[in-house]
Design a protein around this motif. Structure first.
Motif, PDB file in Angstrom:
ATOM      1  N   LEU A   1      -1.531 -42.371 -27.094  1.00 31.97           N
ATOM      2  CA  LEU A   1      -0.856 -41.081 -27.266  1.00 31.97           C
ATOM      3  C   LEU A   1      -1.098 -40.518 -28.663  1.00 31.97           C
ATOM      4  CD1 LEU A   1       1.164 -38.836 -26.414  1.00 31.97           C
ATOM      5  CD2 LEU A   1       2.981 -40.337 -27.258  1.00 31.97           C
ATOM      6  N   THR A   2      -0.934 -41.356 -29.674  1.00 34.51           N
ATOM      7  CA  THR A   2      -1.124 -40.908 -31.053  1.00 34.51           C
ATOM      8  C   THR A   2      -2.564 -40.482 -31.303  1.00 34.51           C
ATOM      9  OG1 THR A   2       0.627 -42.413 -31.745  1.00 34.51           O
ATOM     10  CG2 THR A   2      -0.826 -41.571 -33.472  1.00 34.51           C
TER      11      THR A   2
ATOM     12  N   ALA B   1       1.280 -46.196 -26.807  1.00 33.26           N
ATOM     13  CA  ALA B   1       1.675 -45.319 -27.913  1.00 33.26           C
ATOM     14  C   ALA B   1       0.481 -45.047 -28.822  1.00 33.26           C
ATOM     15  CB  ALA B   1       2.819 -45.942 -28.707  1.00 33.26           C
TER      16      ALA B   1
ATOM     17  N   GLY C   1       4.401 -40.804 -30.762  1.00 30.26           N
ATOM     18  CA  GLY C   1       3.516 -41.965 -30.777  1.00 30.26           C
ATOM     19  C   GLY C   1       3.762 -42.866 -31.978  1.00 30.26           C
TER      20      GLY C   1
END
Length: 184
Positions: free
Chosen positions: A102-103, A99, A136
């Motif tokens: 992704l962020t 995550a 995210g």
């Protein structure tokens, strides 16, 4: 705090239903128009695609919150309480890392997407792909809360059973008398 989370995820459920309904209506209208009038609404095609992206990314957060994502339950079910706790921690740490990637990637890509416009509506593509930030960050917050509960020993037995793929609720058969009917 739990009430705020419940309201927030209730709002997300409604938003998902609205996005799905909007997609269905836009696609249906376009199909009917193309069949009957030999033309369609290009804006309908574009907006339904954008709604699908948002539906997918918001749905990922909701599914993760409810622990409805895919897991290796067959492997986890082989472990006892301590093993499941360890696997849950490892799983959450891996999810936290993914995550985070992704962020970070969405944040780095955002200026490029903001400089591009959708061909029909002219919307900034940052509105479409920026949803990765929500996903995210949402997954990061949920995972941090789970890791905090894991570290402080506040994981429930139902959560551990669910993590191993076991059913947490045992519905009674329709023919079985309920406790209040038996005088209990």
């Amino acid at each position: 705090m739990r009430q705020a989370a419940r309201l927030f995820f209730g709002f997300l459920d409604i938003l998902l239903a609205l996005l799905l309904a909007a997609m269905a209506v836009m696609v249906f209208v376009n199909v009917v128009m193309r069949y009957t009038m030999n033309s369609g609404l290009p804006v309908s095609d574009e907006l339904s695609r954008f709604a699908f992206v948002w539906l997918t990314f918001i749905g990922a957060v909701v599914a993760y919150h409810h622990r409805q994502h895919m897991g290796m339950e067959t492997v986890v079910a082989q472990f006892g309480r301590r093993g499941r706790l360890v696997l849950m921690g490892i799983s959450d740490l891996l999810i936290l890392g993914c995550a985070g990637v992704l962020t970070h990637g969405t944040w780095k890509q955002l200026p490029i997407n903001a400089s591009m416009s959708a061909p029909v509506t002219g919307l900034s593509m940052a509105w479409v792909y920026g949803i990765g930030l929500f996903t995210g960050l949402g997954i990061i917050l949920i995972t941090l809360e789970r890791l905090a509960r894991l570290a402080t020993g506040r994981i429930t037995e139902d959560e551990l059973r669910g993590f191993g793929g076991e059913m947490t609720e045992h519905p009674q058969p329709a023919s079985a008398p309920r406790p209040q009917d038996r005088g209990e």
